[in-house]
Design a protein around this motif. Structure first.
Motif, PDB file in Angstrom:
ATOM      1  N   LEU A 113     -19.357 -42.313  36.050  1.00 50.85           N
ATOM      2  CA  LEU A 113     -18.608 -41.544  35.631  1.00 50.85           C
ATOM      3  C   LEU A 113     -17.205 -41.798  35.715  1.00 50.85           C
ATOM      4  O   LEU A 113     -16.829 -42.330  36.941  1.00 50.85           O
ATOM      5  CB  LEU A 113     -18.817 -40.079  36.139  1.00 50.85           C
ATOM      6  N   PHE A 114     -16.370 -41.556  34.909  1.00 51.02           N
ATOM      7  CA  PHE A 114     -14.891 -41.939  34.942  1.00 51.02           C
ATOM      8  C   PHE A 114     -13.996 -40.665  34.615  1.00 51.02           C
ATOM      9  O   PHE A 114     -14.252 -39.974  33.675  1.00 51.02           O
ATOM     10  CB  PHE A 114     -14.339 -43.240  34.479  1.00 51.02           C
ATOM     11  N   ALA A 115     -12.866 -40.469  35.475  1.00 52.17           N
ATOM     12  CA  ALA A 115     -11.889 -39.427  34.832  1.00 52.17           C
ATOM     13  C   ALA A 115     -10.462 -39.819  35.208  1.00 52.17           C
ATOM     14  O   ALA A 115     -10.200 -40.848  36.038  1.00 52.17           O
ATOM     15  CB  ALA A 115     -12.286 -38.212  35.604  1.00 52.17           C
ATOM     16  N   SER A 116      -9.560 -39.330  34.134  1.00 52.85           N
ATOM     17  CA  SER A 116      -8.314 -40.151  34.371  1.00 52.85           C
ATOM     18  C   SER A 116      -7.249 -39.072  33.697  1.00 52.85           C
ATOM     19  O   SER A 116      -7.564 -37.897  33.026  1.00 52.85           O
ATOM     20  CB  SER A 116      -8.016 -41.547  33.666  1.00 52.85           C
ATOM     21  N   VAL A 117      -5.981 -39.143  34.137  1.00 54.78           N
ATOM     22  CA  VAL A 117      -4.904 -38.281  33.690  1.00 54.78           C
ATOM     23  C   VAL A 117      -3.735 -39.403  33.311  1.00 54.78           C
ATOM     24  O   VAL A 117      -3.459 -40.030  34.356  1.00 54.78           O
ATOM     25  CB  VAL A 117      -4.496 -37.060  34.520  1.00 54.78           C
ATOM     26  N   GLY A 118      -3.057 -39.130  32.089  1.00 53.04           N
ATOM     27  CA  GLY A 118      -2.046 -39.956  32.001  1.00 53.04           C
ATOM     28  C   GLY A 118      -0.755 -39.150  31.604  1.00 53.04           C
ATOM     29  O   GLY A 118      -1.023 -38.037  30.770  1.00 53.04           O
ATOM     30  N   ASP A 119       0.374 -39.526  31.775  1.00 58.74           N
ATOM     31  CA  ASP A 119       1.725 -38.747  31.366  1.00 58.74           C
ATOM     32  C   ASP A 119       2.812 -39.980  30.746  1.00 58.74           C
ATOM     33  O   ASP A 119       2.858 -40.640  31.243  1.00 58.74           O
ATOM     34  CB  ASP A 119       2.441 -38.173  32.517  1.00 58.74           C
ATOM     35  N   THR A 120       2.889 -39.750  29.411  1.00 59.32           N
ATOM     36  CA  THR A 120       4.207 -40.300  28.808  1.00 59.32           C
ATOM     37  C   THR A 120       5.207 -39.645  28.581  1.00 59.32           C
ATOM     38  O   THR A 120       5.096 -38.780  27.803  1.00 59.32           O
ATOM     39  CB  THR A 120       3.476 -41.081  27.603  1.00 59.32           C
ATOM     40  N   ARG A 121       6.507 -40.148  29.166  1.00 59.74           N
ATOM     41  CA  ARG A 121       7.569 -39.415  28.666  1.00 59.74           C
ATOM     42  C   ARG A 121       8.487 -40.140  27.964  1.00 59.74           C
ATOM     43  O   ARG A 121       8.678 -41.242  28.294  1.00 59.74           O
ATOM     44  CB  ARG A 121       8.317 -38.892  30.103  1.00 59.74           C
ATOM     45  N   ALA A 135      10.494 -35.795  24.774  1.00 60.72           N
ATOM     46  CA  ALA A 135       8.998 -35.730  24.452  1.00 60.72           C
ATOM     47  C   ALA A 135       8.161 -36.052  25.568  1.00 60.72           C
ATOM     48  O   ALA A 135       8.415 -36.643  26.520  1.00 60.72           O
ATOM     49  CB  ALA A 135       8.552 -36.368  23.461  1.00 60.72           C
ATOM     50  N   ASP A 136       7.166 -35.304  26.042  1.00 54.90           N
ATOM     51  CA  ASP A 136       6.177 -35.249  26.933  1.00 54.90           C
ATOM     52  C   ASP A 136       4.825 -35.228  26.448  1.00 54.90           C
ATOM     53  O   ASP A 136       4.437 -34.270  25.699  1.00 54.90           O
ATOM     54  CB  ASP A 136       6.422 -34.296  28.171  1.00 54.90           C
ATOM     55  N   ALA A 137       3.830 -36.266  26.941  1.00 61.21           N
ATOM     56  CA  ALA A 137       2.310 -36.206  26.140  1.00 61.21           C
ATOM     57  C   ALA A 137       1.552 -36.460  27.482  1.00 61.21           C
ATOM     58  O   ALA A 137       1.718 -37.381  28.277  1.00 61.21           O
ATOM     59  CB  ALA A 137       2.444 -37.443  25.322  1.00 61.21           C
ATOM     60  N   VAL A 138       0.687 -35.479  27.712  1.00 56.12           N
ATOM     61  CA  VAL A 138      -0.211 -35.882  28.818  1.00 56.12           C
ATOM     62  C   VAL A 138      -1.824 -35.774  28.173  1.00 56.12           C
ATOM     63  O   VAL A 138      -2.181 -35.028  27.387  1.00 56.12           O
ATOM     64  CB  VAL A 138      -0.229 -34.417  29.608  1.00 56.12           C
ATOM     65  N   GLY A 373      13.467 -52.472  24.777  1.00 56.15           N
ATOM     66  CA  GLY A 373      13.756 -53.141  23.434  1.00 56.15           C
ATOM     67  C   GLY A 373      13.782 -52.343  22.170  1.00 56.15           C
ATOM     68  O   GLY A 373      14.081 -52.653  21.014  1.00 56.15           O
ATOM     69  N   HIS A 374      13.397 -51.017  22.152  1.00 53.36           N
ATOM     70  CA  HIS A 374      13.612 -50.208  21.081  1.00 53.36           C
ATOM     71  C   HIS A 374      15.164 -49.926  20.748  1.00 53.36           C
ATOM     72  O   HIS A 374      15.894 -49.814  21.822  1.00 53.36           O
ATOM     73  CB  HIS A 374      12.966 -48.590  21.398  1.00 53.36           C
ATOM     74  N   SER A 375      15.354 -49.521  19.627  1.00 57.09           N
ATOM     75  CA  SER A 375      16.858 -49.349  19.137  1.00 57.09           C
ATOM     76  C   SER A 375      17.296 -48.107  19.737  1.00 57.09           C
ATOM     77  O   SER A 375      18.475 -47.860  19.802  1.00 57.09           O
ATOM     78  CB  SER A 375      16.874 -49.659  17.688  1.00 57.09           C
ATOM     79  N   THR A 376      16.722 -47.160  19.660  1.00 52.84           N
ATOM     80  CA  THR A 376      17.031 -45.561  19.975  1.00 52.84           C
ATOM     81  C   THR A 376      16.102 -44.919  20.794  1.00 52.84           C
ATOM     82  O   THR A 376      16.466 -43.690  20.906  1.00 52.84           O
ATOM     83  CB  THR A 376      17.347 -44.887  18.830  1.00 52.84           C
ATOM     84  N   SER A 377      14.980 -45.387  21.453  1.00 58.52           N
ATOM     85  CA  SER A 377      14.256 -44.675  22.317  1.00 58.52           C
ATOM     86  C   SER A 377      13.730 -45.560  23.326  1.00 58.52           C
ATOM     87  O   SER A 377      13.819 -46.587  23.366  1.00 58.52           O
ATOM     88  CB  SER A 377      13.086 -44.172  21.530  1.00 58.52           C
ATOM     89  N   THR A 378      13.254 -44.891  24.611  1.00 60.86           N
ATOM     90  CA  THR A 378      12.788 -45.333  25.665  1.00 60.86           C
ATOM     91  C   THR A 378      11.394 -44.591  25.732  1.00 60.86           C
ATOM     92  O   THR A 378      11.169 -43.573  25.454  1.00 60.86           O
ATOM     93  CB  THR A 378      13.366 -45.076  26.913  1.00 60.86           C
ATOM     94  N   ALA A 379      10.363 -45.068  26.619  1.00 59.33           N
ATOM     95  CA  ALA A 379       9.144 -44.319  27.108  1.00 59.33           C
ATOM     96  C   ALA A 379       8.769 -44.961  28.374  1.00 59.33           C
ATOM     97  O   ALA A 379       8.698 -46.205  28.592  1.00 59.33           O
ATOM     98  CB  ALA A 379       8.305 -44.818  25.847  1.00 59.33           C
ATOM     99  N   THR A 380       8.155 -43.954  29.245  1.00 61.11           N
ATOM    100  CA  THR A 380       7.625 -44.403  30.532  1.00 61.11           C
ATOM    101  C   THR A 380       6.395 -43.810  30.613  1.00 61.11           C
ATOM    102  O   THR A 380       6.202 -42.711  30.227  1.00 61.11           O
ATOM    103  CB  THR A 380       8.712 -43.624  31.617  1.00 61.11           C
ATOM    104  N   MET A 381       5.218 -44.501  31.218  1.00 57.40           N
ATOM    105  CA  MET A 381       3.950 -44.191  31.250  1.00 57.40           C
ATOM    106  C   MET A 381       3.345 -44.044  32.716  1.00 57.40           C
ATOM    107  O   MET A 381       3.498 -45.181  33.251  1.00 57.40           O
ATOM    108  CB  MET A 381       2.911 -45.290  30.217  1.00 57.40           C
TER     109      MET A 381
END
Length: 391
Positions: A113-121, A135-138, A373-381
């Motif tokens: 059994l596995f479980a996880s949570v992730g957050d991308t901002r 933006a925020d994605a959970v 390396g994106h021209s107008t955006s960033t993302a952290t996970m």
């Protein structure tokens, strides 16, 4: 707070709209929602139903002594939020929290059994075609994996995504929820090579809020809609490992596809500029190459596996598209057509992860990554997860 426009900026918007209607073809340039609406403003108003809110708003704009009144009114509709919402749908949604990222146990259980949570901002800077946003994605995942044979691992995960976008320069927002299942599979082709794959389908909906303000300074009005949406994802990768003592080099070549389809919708709010927006889909097809250095260290409590990974991404899909919207009170049904932005084709990703294998068949992992390396955006996970062997 709504951004302010200088007369020079309004003049440029009006000039762009004039060039679009005049048919200048010296250069092929994407057209923003503001430019398109400015160019069609008189036509839209000519079709406004008698006594409608649109007719009243048009009368104020057309009677204004300001030569830029049409451009200002169009800008206050924030049509750039529509392609901006599509950009938010194009985030990396591969199942990074699946069991493929957890420490591979030295003892292969039949069931776990596995479980996880992730957050991308993520953030996107402003341009003339797509609205800037934060933006925020959970992502929440709960699943089972099963080893029917020595070389095979199969899994099924229940997945829930919650995504939110706050558009900068306005009070517009988008909140989305998707729930569904993702099937996972891996095959140990040899001691060094593993073939991984996944496929999933999620269903949900979006809550959209677009705030319209007016040239006469009257109170802004929120236009809202709640269309249904679904998401399909698929991916395949070949992973390789080359151990050397306590350390090993890992590399992977993969492909990830994502399609998010949103139903058409009609806004409700009564601003006069209520929109009819057709159904649309955002499709990404991404290739990836990763290389990582990982270590394996035995401790009294179990095994520790740190990893540093860098990779390159290439977008094959998500081409710029045309969007056509209409206004509810426009009896002529004038279509305001404008463009979405072209994607960044290449960028990089780097990440640190650590996995722990404990006694009694339990393991955990944590991953932190960032895109560059994106021209107008960033993302952290960030992702964390836990795995328990059942038998």
């Amino acid at each position: 707070m709504r951004r302010s426009e200088s007369p020079a900026a309004m003049l440029l918007i009006a000039l762009g709209a004039f060039c679009a209607t005049a048919g200048f073809t010296t250069t092929a340039r994407a057209q923003s929602g503001t430019e398109a609406m400015t160019a069609q403003f008189n036509t839209i108003c000519a079709g406004a139903a008698a006594g409608s809110a649109l007719a009243a708003r048009c009368a104020v704009v057309l009677a204004s002594p300001d030569p830029n009144a049409r451009a200002i009114a169009a800008d206050h509709n924030d049509l750039e939020e529509i392609p901006g919402a599509g950009r938010g749908n194009a985030r990396d949604a591969s199942p990074e929290m699946s069991s493929k990222n957890e420490a591979r146990s030295q003892i292969t259980p039949k069931l776990a059994l596995f479980a996880s949570v992730g957050d991308t901002r993520s953030t996107r800077g402003s341009d003339t075609i797509e609205a800037a946003f934060d933006a925020d994605a959970v992502t929440l995942t709960l699943g089972l994996d099963w080893h029917p044979a020595n070389k095979w691992q199969l899994g099924l995960a229940l997945n829930h995504d919650h995504e939110s976008q706050d558009f900068r320069g306005s009070e517009g927002t988008l909140d989305a929820n998707y729930t569904g299942a993702i099937a996972l599979a891996s095959y140990d082709a040899s001691d060094r090579f593993v073939l991984d794959g996944y496929a999933g389908w999620l269903r949900g909906g979006q809550d959209i809020r677009r705030v319209v303000s007016f040239v006469d300074g009257s109170a802004p009005v929120a236009e809202t809609a709640s269309p249904n949406a679904d998401r399909r994802l698929f991916g395949i990768a070949l992973d390789a490992s080359f151990p050397h003592g306590a350390w090993e080099w890992r590399c992977a070549v993969g492909f990830d596809a994502l399609r998010t389809a949103t139903d058409g919708y009609i806004e409700r709010g009564g601003s006069g500029f209520d929109l009819i927006v057709p159904g649309r889909a955002t499709t990404t097809d991404r290739g990836r190459i990763d290389i990582a250095l990982a270590g394996t260290f035995s401790e009294s409590w179990g095994v520790w596996q740190p990893e540093f990974r860098v990779g390159l991404r290439h977008e094959f899909g998500n081409d710029a598209r045309n969007v056509g919207v209409r206004f509810v009170d426009d009896t002529n049904g004038t279509v305001v057509s404008f463009d979405t932005g072209a994607p960044d084709r290449d960028w990089a990703q780097a990440g640190l992860s650590t996995a722990f294998t404990f006694t009694h068949g339990q393991s955990a992992f944590m991953t932190l990554g960032r895109e560059f390396g994106h021209s107008t955006s960033t993302a952290t996970m960030l992702a964390i997860g836990w795995r328990i062997e059942l038998k």
